[in-house]
Design a protein around this motif. Structure first.
Motif, short mmCIF file in Angstrom:
data_model
loop_
_atom_site.label_atom_id
_atom_site.label_comp_id
_atom_site.label_asym_id
_atom_site.label_seq_id
_atom_site.Cartn_x
_atom_site.Cartn_y
_atom_site.Cartn_z
N LEU A 51 0.81 -1.28 0.04
CA LEU A 51 0.01 0.09 0.03
C LEU A 51 1.02 1.23 0.02
O LEU A 51 0.29 2.26 -0.04
N VAL A 52 2.17 1.07 0.13
CA VAL A 52 3.10 2.47 -0.05
C VAL A 52 3.17 2.88 -1.41
O VAL A 52 3.13 2.24 -2.16
N PRO A 53 2.86 4.09 -1.48
CA PRO A 53 2.95 4.91 -2.72
C PRO A 53 4.43 4.49 -3.45
O PRO A 53 5.39 4.35 -2.96
N GLU A 54 4.40 4.50 -4.94
CA GLU A 54 5.60 4.07 -5.55
C GLU A 54 6.87 4.97 -5.42
O GLU A 54 7.90 4.59 -5.13
N GLY A 76 2.19 0.62 -4.45
CA GLY A 76 1.38 1.69 -4.87
C GLY A 76 -0.12 0.95 -5.04
O GLY A 76 -0.84 1.65 -5.97
N LEU A 77 -0.24 -0.12 -4.50
CA LEU A 77 -1.59 -0.89 -4.80
C LEU A 77 -2.53 -0.55 -3.82
O LEU A 77 -2.62 0.67 -2.81
N GLY A 78 -3.81 -1.22 -3.84
CA GLY A 78 -5.07 -0.61 -2.91
C GLY A 78 -5.37 -1.69 -2.05
O GLY A 78 -4.76 -2.96 -1.83
N VAL A 79 -6.38 -1.46 -1.14
CA VAL A 79 -6.71 -2.44 -0.15
C VAL A 79 -7.39 -3.54 -0.60
O VAL A 79 -7.15 -4.80 -0.16
#
Length: 346
Positions: free
Chosen positions: A56-59, A65-68
């Protein structure tokens, strides 16, 4: 409109599913439950090599950068295999601080920051429990903290905010689920720059992740019941040919399958910042807990006397479901919180 998983999400889940099958056998989980030296550490190292903590950490911060929705697919696989992992705690922390520009997000992705989760006080607190924050000073203790061992940071609740602090004194709290460790913890101090007032949003992410863990455990119990019913013979025929057993297995499947779509929708709503995301997360966790409790009981009934033996090991899944039901709010508590979100309760 058709709502389903993308090819990348299917591939992600298949990869984690294979990993769990290869690296987290029942013998491995049994060794962890028996606290055999090194069993947990070996599994932790293999999980870390997958690079999931930065999901979930931004690129720009070094994550995926994925989601829940992607995260709950991973957690479902871990629940299916009863894998005790820091993934849940790190993922909730990454969500809490990922959009704030805090360096904590990048540290989670790199493995430099390892979080423990101390959020049960949001919904349930004994009179002797509770953490108070004054500036950087922290007093009090909290129960039912998870992923605390070897943690560098704690994500904890106090005074209507989510804080980050360093772990201090810890003591193990015994539960029926021996595949995971729970603790009573104190916090050494709070980081004033790592704080979020979005308590409900963060707690909703924790709720839907725990619910997906329960989904995996319930699916495992259903699968084991079906396999056992197709192999166990009684009166010269497999018990799965008896109508009563067929009905038990069919009812479990019928109750469980809609839960998967419910959880996908709740996670998707969080990712899209939908106005009903928090309500959906709470209702998903509440409903999943009720369904999984039914499946845990029914699967054990299908197994008959063997369902109570350590040889089959069904009790490990049964207990995981039972503790998950209480963790981060019982169905009754979460449905009340959902009603408050909708303005139905003052």
């Amino acid at each position: 409109m058709e709502f389903g998983l993308s090819e990348d999400q299917v591939m992600l889940q298949e990869t984690i599913r294979r990993f769990v099958a290869d690296e987290a056998s029942l013998d491995t989980i049994r060794a962890i439950a028996d606290q055999e030296s090194g069993a947990q550490n070996v599994l932790d190292e293999k999980i870390a090599a997958l690079g999931l903590d930065g999901l979930l950490v931004p690129e720009p911060e070094g994550g995926s950068g994925l989601g829940v929705l992607d995260a709950i697919l991973v957690q479902e696989c871990f629940g299916y295999g009863l894998v005790p992992s820091r993934f849940l705690a790190n993922t909730v922390a990454a969500y809490a601080f990922g959009a704030s520009g805090s360096e904590l997000a990048g540290n989670i992705a790199s493995g430099a920051a390892k979080f423990g989760l101390v959020l049960n006080d949001v919904v349930s607190r004994r009179d002797s429990s509770g953490i108070q924050v004054s500036g950087t000073s922290v007093t009090g203790k909290s129960l039912m903290a998870i992923n605390v061992r070897d943690a560098t940071h704690l994500l904890f609740y106090s005074d209507d905010a989510i804080h980050c602090g360093a772990p201090d004194e810890t003591s193990v709290v015994k539960t029926i689920d021996r595949t995971r460790e729970f603790f009573e913890v104190a916090v050494a101090g709070a980081d004033p720059d790592a704080k979020t007032a979005d308590v409900e949003q963060v707690f909703a992410v924790a709720s839907v992740l725990i619910a997906s863990d329960t989904l995996g455990a319930a699916q495992a119990m259903l699968d084991k019941a079906v396999v056992y019913a197709s192999e166990r013979e009684q009166f010269g025929r497999v018990i799965g040919s008896f109508q009563a057993v067929k009905h038990l297995c069919a009812e479990m499947a019928a109750k469980l399958e809609p839960c998967r779509a419910l959880l996908w929708h709740a996670a998707h709503a969080i990712d899209e910042n939908d106005d009903e995301a928090i309500t959906m997360a709470y209702l998903a966790k509440a409903h999943m807990s009720d369904v999984a409790t039914f499946i845990a009981r029914t699967s054990t009934e299908v197994h008959g006397g063997m369902g109570f033996t350590d040889l089959v090991g069904l009790h490990y899944w049964f207990k995981r479901i039972g503790v998950n039901r209480q963790l981060f709010g019982t169905p009754m508590v979460l449905r009340e919180r959902a009603a408050r979100q909708q303005g139905l309760v003052a």
